[in-house]
Design a protein around this motif. Structure first.
Motif, PDB file in Angstrom:
ATOM      1  N   ARG A 172       1.158  -0.957   0.164  1.00 58.17           N
ATOM      2  CA  ARG A 172      -0.011   0.030   0.108  1.00 58.17           C
ATOM      3  C   ARG A 172       1.065   1.250  -0.084  1.00 58.17           C
ATOM      4  NH1 ARG A 172      -2.207   3.323   4.221  1.00 58.17           N
ATOM      5  NH2 ARG A 172      -1.411   1.480   5.942  1.00 58.17           N
ATOM      6  N   ARG A 173       1.998   0.984   0.924  1.00 60.44           N
ATOM      7  CA  ARG A 173       2.841   2.633   1.141  1.00 60.44           C
ATOM      8  C   ARG A 173       3.677   2.160  -0.639  1.00 60.44           C
ATOM      9  NH1 ARG A 173       2.088   6.263   4.720  1.00 60.44           N
ATOM     10  NH2 ARG A 173       1.786   4.957   6.668  1.00 60.44           N
ATOM     11  N   ALA A 174       3.762   1.575  -0.536  1.00 58.79           N
ATOM     12  CA  ALA A 174       4.855   1.628  -2.162  1.00 58.79           C
ATOM     13  C   ALA A 174       3.910   2.101  -3.336  1.00 58.79           C
ATOM     14  CB  ALA A 174       5.098  -0.161  -2.877  1.00 58.79           C
ATOM     15  N   GLY A 175       2.718   1.813  -3.112  1.00 59.86           N
ATOM     16  CA  GLY A 175       1.603   1.733  -4.517  1.00 59.86           C
ATOM     17  C   GLY A 175       1.296   3.441  -4.323  1.00 59.86           C
ATOM     18  N   LEU A 176       1.465   4.286  -3.467  1.00 62.28           N
ATOM     19  CA  LEU A 176       1.190   5.904  -3.376  1.00 62.28           C
ATOM     20  C   LEU A 176       2.342   6.447  -4.736  1.00 62.28           C
ATOM     21  CD1 LEU A 176       0.661   6.239   0.359  1.00 62.28           C
ATOM     22  CD2 LEU A 176      -0.818   6.131  -1.362  1.00 62.28           C
ATOM     23  N   ILE A 177       3.607   5.904  -4.347  1.00 62.13           N
ATOM     24  CA  ILE A 177       4.788   6.495  -5.302  1.00 62.13           C
ATOM     25  C   ILE A 177       5.220   5.201  -7.129  1.00 62.13           C
ATOM     26  CG2 ILE A 177       6.049   7.418  -3.466  1.00 62.13           C
ATOM     27  CD1 ILE A 177       7.909   5.458  -3.710  1.00 62.13           C
ATOM     28  N   GLY A 178       4.847   4.135  -6.452  1.00 63.96           N
ATOM     29  CA  GLY A 178       4.991   3.136  -7.554  1.00 63.96           C
ATOM     30  C   GLY A 178       6.041   2.883  -7.534  1.00 63.96           C
ATOM     31  N   THR A 179       6.620   1.806  -7.577  1.00 64.30           N
ATOM     32  CA  THR A 179       7.483   1.522  -7.253  1.00 64.30           C
ATOM     33  C   THR A 179       8.795   1.689  -8.969  1.00 64.30           C
ATOM     34  OG1 THR A 179       6.832  -0.945  -8.760  1.00 64.30           O
ATOM     35  CG2 THR A 179       7.267  -1.294  -6.142  1.00 64.30           C
ATOM     36  N   GLU A 180       8.117   1.639 -10.323  1.00 62.22           N
ATOM     37  CA  GLU A 180       8.587   1.726 -11.053  1.00 62.22           C
ATOM     38  C   GLU A 180       9.525   3.677 -11.064  1.00 62.22           C
ATOM     39  OE1 GLU A 180      10.011   0.376 -13.624  1.00 62.22           O
ATOM     40  OE2 GLU A 180       9.035  -1.496 -12.716  1.00 62.22           O
ATOM     41  N   ARG A 181       8.173   3.594 -10.290  1.00 62.62           N
ATOM     42  CA  ARG A 181       9.525   5.697  -9.861  1.00 62.62           C
ATOM     43  C   ARG A 181      10.593   5.644  -9.436  1.00 62.62           C
ATOM     44  NH1 ARG A 181       5.880  10.187  -6.554  1.00 62.62           N
ATOM     45  NH2 ARG A 181       7.529  12.265  -7.009  1.00 62.62           N
ATOM     46  N   ARG A 183      12.337   3.486  -8.575  1.00 60.25           N
ATOM     47  CA  ARG A 183      13.210   2.314  -9.436  1.00 60.25           C
ATOM     48  C   ARG A 183      14.079   3.813 -10.026  1.00 60.25           C
ATOM     49  NH1 ARG A 183      10.706  -3.446  -9.716  1.00 60.25           N
ATOM     50  NH2 ARG A 183      10.247  -3.677  -6.829  1.00 60.25           N
ATOM     51  N   ARG A 184      12.357   4.872 -10.662  1.00 57.13           N
ATOM     52  CA  ARG A 184      13.264   5.528 -11.939  1.00 57.13           C
ATOM     53  C   ARG A 184      14.077   6.488 -11.339  1.00 57.13           C
ATOM     54  NH1 ARG A 184       9.524   6.187 -13.878  1.00 57.13           N
ATOM     55  NH2 ARG A 184       8.705   7.716 -13.065  1.00 57.13           N
ATOM     56  N   GLY A 186      14.504   7.258  -8.064  1.00 55.80           N
ATOM     57  CA  GLY A 186      15.194   6.824  -6.027  1.00 55.80           C
ATOM     58  C   GLY A 186      14.719   7.837  -5.002  1.00 55.80           C
ATOM     59  N   ALA A 187      16.024   8.704  -4.413  1.00 55.33           N
ATOM     60  CA  ALA A 187      15.661   8.837  -3.886  1.00 55.33           C
ATOM     61  C   ALA A 187      14.653  10.043  -3.542  1.00 55.33           C
ATOM     62  CB  ALA A 187      17.130   9.860  -2.618  1.00 55.33           C
ATOM     63  N   ARG A 188      14.972  11.214  -4.463  1.00 54.83           N
ATOM     64  CA  ARG A 188      13.450  11.973  -4.625  1.00 54.83           C
ATOM     65  C   ARG A 188      12.214  11.477  -4.499  1.00 54.83           C
ATOM     66  NH1 ARG A 188      13.378  15.417 -10.026  1.00 54.83           N
ATOM     67  NH2 ARG A 188      12.753  13.733 -10.953  1.00 54.83           N
ATOM     68  N   ALA A 189      12.005  10.261  -5.615  1.00 51.09           N
ATOM     69  CA  ALA A 189      10.664   9.470  -4.725  1.00 51.09           C
ATOM     70  C   ALA A 189      10.394   9.722  -3.355  1.00 51.09           C
ATOM     71  CB  ALA A 189      10.464   8.564  -6.259  1.00 51.09           C
ATOM     72  N   LEU A 190      11.280   9.189  -3.078  1.00 47.91           N
ATOM     73  CA  LEU A 190      10.894   8.431  -1.972  1.00 47.91           C
ATOM     74  C   LEU A 190      11.202   9.336  -0.443  1.00 47.91           C
ATOM     75  CD1 LEU A 190      13.698   5.871  -2.368  1.00 47.91           C
ATOM     76  CD2 LEU A 190      11.050   5.294  -2.312  1.00 47.91           C
ATOM     77  N   GLU A 191      11.075  10.213  -0.237  1.00 43.75           N
ATOM     78  CA  GLU A 191      10.705  11.344   0.103  1.00 43.75           C
ATOM     79  C   GLU A 191       9.997  11.997   1.469  1.00 43.75           C
ATOM     80  OE1 GLU A 191      11.190  15.799  -2.675  1.00 43.75           O
ATOM     81  OE2 GLU A 191      12.786  15.381  -1.882  1.00 43.75           O
ATOM     82  N   ASN A 192       9.124  11.393   0.681  1.00 42.11           N
ATOM     83  CA  ASN A 192       7.001  12.122   1.166  1.00 42.11           C
ATOM     84  C   ASN A 192       7.112  10.666   1.636  1.00 42.11           C
ATOM     85  OD1 ASN A 192       7.574  15.005   0.446  1.00 42.11           O
ATOM     86  ND2 ASN A 192       6.471  13.995  -1.151  1.00 42.11           N
ATOM     87  N   LEU A 193       7.846   9.009   1.764  1.00 42.31           N
ATOM     88  CA  LEU A 193       7.462   8.030   2.786  1.00 42.31           C
ATOM     89  C   LEU A 193       7.776   8.199   3.654  1.00 42.31           C
ATOM     90  CD1 LEU A 193       7.616   5.560   0.234  1.00 42.31           C
ATOM     91  CD2 LEU A 193       5.617   6.354   0.947  1.00 42.31           C
ATOM     92  N   PRO A 194       6.849   7.930   5.190  1.00 44.15           N
ATOM     93  CA  PRO A 194       7.589   7.928   6.698  1.00 44.15           C
ATOM     94  C   PRO A 194       8.244   6.687   6.691  1.00 44.15           C
ATOM     95  CG  PRO A 194       5.006   6.868   6.552  1.00 44.15           C
ATOM     96  CD  PRO A 194       5.552   7.901   4.973  1.00 44.15           C
ATOM     97  N   GLU A 263      15.876  -1.135  -6.479  1.00 45.81           N
ATOM     98  CA  GLU A 263      17.148  -2.440  -6.457  1.00 45.81           C
ATOM     99  C   GLU A 263      18.492  -1.939  -7.616  1.00 45.81           C
ATOM    100  OE1 GLU A 263      15.653  -5.839  -8.568  1.00 45.81           O
ATOM    101  OE2 GLU A 263      13.242  -5.645  -8.073  1.00 45.81           O
ATOM    102  N   PRO A 264      19.196  -1.420  -5.779  1.00 49.79           N
ATOM    103  CA  PRO A 264      20.299  -0.859  -6.565  1.00 49.79           C
ATOM    104  C   PRO A 264      21.390  -2.445  -6.848  1.00 49.79           C
ATOM    105  CG  PRO A 264      20.688  -1.051  -4.360  1.00 49.79           C
ATOM    106  CD  PRO A 264      19.670  -1.636  -5.157  1.00 49.79           C
ATOM    107  N   ALA A 265      22.603  -1.553  -8.088  1.00 49.12           N
ATOM    108  CA  ALA A 265      23.222  -1.907  -8.838  1.00 49.12           C
ATOM    109  C   ALA A 265      24.201  -2.871  -7.440  1.00 49.12           C
ATOM    110  CB  ALA A 265      24.385  -1.788  -9.300  1.00 49.12           C
ATOM    111  N   VAL A 266      24.726  -2.340  -6.873  1.00 47.88           N
ATOM    112  CA  VAL A 266      25.459  -2.838  -4.948  1.00 47.88           C
ATOM    113  C   VAL A 266      24.933  -3.036  -4.450  1.00 47.88           C
ATOM    114  CG1 VAL A 266      27.432  -2.920  -4.732  1.00 47.88           C
ATOM    115  CG2 VAL A 266      27.591  -2.390  -7.318  1.00 47.88           C
ATOM    116  N   PRO A 267      23.700  -3.889  -3.555  1.00 51.60           N
ATOM    117  CA  PRO A 267      23.156  -3.344  -2.807  1.00 51.60           C
ATOM    118  C   PRO A 267      24.628  -3.400  -1.002  1.00 51.60           C
ATOM    119  CG  PRO A 267      23.601  -5.685  -2.862  1.00 51.60           C
ATOM    120  CD  PRO A 267      23.809  -4.844  -4.235  1.00 51.60           C
TER     121      PRO A 267
END
Length: 301
Positions: A172-181, A183-184, A186-194, A263-267
């Protein structure tokens, strides 16, 4: 030479101060100071350099500690075990981070204890890397699992395994931004998630951001709980994103109750080391547990 003096000396060497050694031994600080001075007079050499905070062993002090400590540990083992018909049973004291110790190390050692014809009783305690190394040095533990390598020659560390960190959230949380976004962008797409974390400083999230995005996280912690298993439960419940060890969340990922946001190239990896007091691998029950954990860890990576 008086064994009581050697015991006090080894405790001071491990504790790094007369004050901490006195507390461990149940003696007054003047009594510890007097015993060390007596031993130094007998040897004709200084064993410690007194400093503002604690003491530092001299070269002769280090040499004496490395020679005497394993034998004193063996004597303590004999007195604690006793000489009755159950004397073949040895207690192994393990310390480490709560999640990894509970999920990885203790199940492996429990199998060893069940199969060990010589008998092995397990005792475990949890703590931070600093706490478990201090406890090991002070003689409270036989083995320690740590993410920090000890300094000096008193403790010996062996690489155990690497832990991969994964950025996750509930669907549900991932759906708010979309996993594709995510992954495309990165940090900018995730900055509003708790964020769900183990500490206000966001150690796991900050390490992930620095390693993967070369930046610091913009969000603050929404749920702070000092156990990664609780972080996992809160993330599954939809509280926010979290950075977790893959071994801890792989079942949730497989069942779809969590999804990987990026999914980073080097985790990012964190390395665990298995630590003993130098010389104690001469004790068979510690050596067996040490070898067993190293062997078991080959399947954890």
């Amino acid at each position: 030479m008086d064994l009581a003096l050697l015991r006090t000396f080894v405790t001071v060497h491990r504790a790094g101060s007369f004050t901490r050694a006195a507390a461990l031994l149940g003696l007054s600080q003047p009594a510890v100071t007097s015993q060390i001075r007596t031993l130094e007079r007998q040897l004709g050499r200084p064993l410690f350099l007194r400093q503002a905070r604690g003491v530092t062993p001299t070269t002769i002090g280090d040499e004496l500690a490395h020679k005497a400590a394993p034998h004193l540990d063996a004597l303590v083992e004999i007195t604690e075990t006793g000489l009755d018909e159950d004397s073949s049973i040895r207690s192994l004291h393990l310390a480490g981070p709560p999640e990894f110790t509970a999920e990885r190390a203790l199940p492996a050692l429990t199998r060893l204890a069940g199969d060990d014809p010589q008998g092995l009783a397990l005792r475990a305690s949890f703590g931070t890397a600093e706490e478990v190394l201090e406890g090991l040095a002070a003689g409270h533990h036989d083995l320690a699992i740590s993410t920090a390598r000890p300094r000096g020659a008193l403790l010996t560390a062996t690489p155990l395994c690497d832990e991969e960190h994964v950025l996750v959230a509930a669907p549900r949380r991932a759906g708010l931004i979309g996993t594709e976004r995510s992954r495309r962008e990165g940090a900018r797409a995730l900055e509003n998630l708790p964020v769900v974390e183990v500490h206000e400083s966001l150690p796991f999230v900050a390490r992930y951001w620095a390693s993967v995005f070369d930046s610091l996280p913009a969000a603050s912690g929404t749920v702070i709980v000092p156990d990664l298993r609780a972080v996992l439960a809160c993330a599954v419940a939809g509280a926010g994103l979290a950075v977790l060890p893959r071994y801890l969340c792989e079942a949730a990922l497989a069942h779809g109750t969590l999804v990987e946001l990026y999914e980073p190239a080097v985790p990012p990896l964190r390395t665990y080391v298995l630590v003993v007091r130098t010389g104690t691998l001469a004790m068979p029950h510690i050596a067996r547990a040490h070898e067993w954990l190293l062997t078991s860890a080959s399947a954890w990576c």
